[in-house]
Design a protein around this motif. Structure first.
Motif, PDB file in Angstrom:
ATOM      1  N   LEU A 212      20.359  10.947  46.451  1.00  0.00           N
ATOM      2  CA  LEU A 212      19.330  11.950  46.199  1.00  0.00           C
ATOM      3  C   LEU A 212      19.923  13.333  45.936  1.00  0.00           C
ATOM      4  CD1 LEU A 212      16.649  10.917  48.846  1.00  0.00           C
ATOM      5  CD2 LEU A 212      16.560  10.582  46.378  1.00  0.00           C
ATOM      6  N   MET A 213      21.032  13.653  46.601  1.00  0.00           N
ATOM      7  CA  MET A 213      21.670  14.956  46.411  1.00  0.00           C
ATOM      8  C   MET A 213      22.616  14.982  45.211  1.00  0.00           C
ATOM      9  SD  MET A 213      22.448  16.270  50.279  1.00  0.00           S
ATOM     10  CE  MET A 213      23.864  15.214  50.402  1.00  0.00           C
TER      11      MET A 213
ATOM     12  N   LEU B  41      21.584   6.769  50.637  1.00  0.00           N
ATOM     13  CA  LEU B  41      20.326   7.358  50.178  1.00  0.00           C
ATOM     14  C   LEU B  41      20.467   8.868  50.002  1.00  0.00           C
ATOM     15  CD1 LEU B  41      17.346   6.923  49.475  1.00  0.00           C
ATOM     16  CD2 LEU B  41      16.827   7.229  51.894  1.00  0.00           C
ATOM     17  N   ALA B  42      21.054   9.536  50.967  1.00  0.00           N
ATOM     18  CA  ALA B  42      21.223  10.993  50.894  1.00  0.00           C
ATOM     19  C   ALA B  42      22.176  11.388  49.768  1.00  0.00           C
ATOM     20  CB  ALA B  42      21.730  11.522  52.229  1.00  0.00           C
ATOM     21  N   THR B  43      23.292  10.677  49.636  1.00  0.00           N
ATOM     22  CA  THR B  43      24.239  11.030  48.575  1.00  0.00           C
ATOM     23  C   THR B  43      23.649  10.759  47.193  1.00  0.00           C
ATOM     24  OG1 THR B  43      25.356   8.896  48.741  1.00  0.00           O
ATOM     25  CG2 THR B  43      26.283  10.726  50.003  1.00  0.00           C
TER      26      THR B  43
ATOM     27  N   LEU C   2      21.028   5.653  55.462  1.00  0.00           N
ATOM     28  CA  LEU C   2      20.755   7.068  55.198  1.00  0.00           C
ATOM     29  C   LEU C   2      21.888   7.716  54.397  1.00  0.00           C
ATOM     30  CD1 LEU C   2      19.257   8.218  58.610  1.00  0.00           C
ATOM     31  CD2 LEU C   2      18.062   7.927  56.427  1.00  0.00           C
ATOM     32  N   VAL C   3      23.098   7.233  54.575  1.00  0.00           N
ATOM     33  CA  VAL C   3      24.249   7.822  53.880  1.00  0.00           C
ATOM     34  C   VAL C   3      24.162   7.613  52.367  1.00  0.00           C
ATOM     35  CG1 VAL C   3      26.760   7.815  53.639  1.00  0.00           C
ATOM     36  CG2 VAL C   3      25.714   7.698  55.911  1.00  0.00           C
TER      37      VAL C   3
ATOM     38  N   GLY D  94      20.492   2.215  49.825  1.00  0.00           N
ATOM     39  CA  GLY D  94      20.026   2.938  51.009  1.00  0.00           C
ATOM     40  C   GLY D  94      18.663   2.466  51.470  1.00  0.00           C
TER      41      GLY D  94
ATOM     42  N   CYS E 206      28.703  13.334  46.494  1.00  0.00           N
ATOM     43  CA  CYS E 206      29.332  12.498  47.507  1.00  0.00           C
ATOM     44  C   CYS E 206      30.600  13.191  48.008  1.00  0.00           C
ATOM     45  CB  CYS E 206      29.673  11.138  46.917  1.00  0.00           C
ATOM     46  SG  CYS E 206      30.532  10.051  48.061  1.00  0.00           S
TER      47      CYS E 206
END
Length: 66
Positions: A44-45, A40-42, A37-38, A17, A48
């Motif tokens: 960090l959270m 990176l966000a998955t 961003l996809v 990401g 998926c």
């Protein structure tokens, strides 16, 4: 949201990401770099949505949070 992204998978997503965002900002990708961003966000959270749909879990046995 259930945790379904394990350690190595998480690190690879975060690195990918950041690389995509950097290539978008400073390299040849331009606006397409925002696709970074996809992952990176998955990463960090630690979750998926595609993994949830497919029933994939890279956290290991018994480590997924419900």
């Amino acid at each position: 949201m259930a945790t379904n992204v394990g350690g190595l998978d998480r690190m690879l997503r975060i690195v990918a990401g950041v690389v995509l965002l950097a290539l978008g900002a400073f390299g040849p990708l331009g606006w397409w770099g925002l696709i970074g961003l996809v992952p990176l966000a998955t990463g960090l959270m630690r979750s998926c949505p595609a993994y949830s749909i497919l029933g994939v879990n890279t956290c290991g046995i018994g480590k997924a949070a419900a």
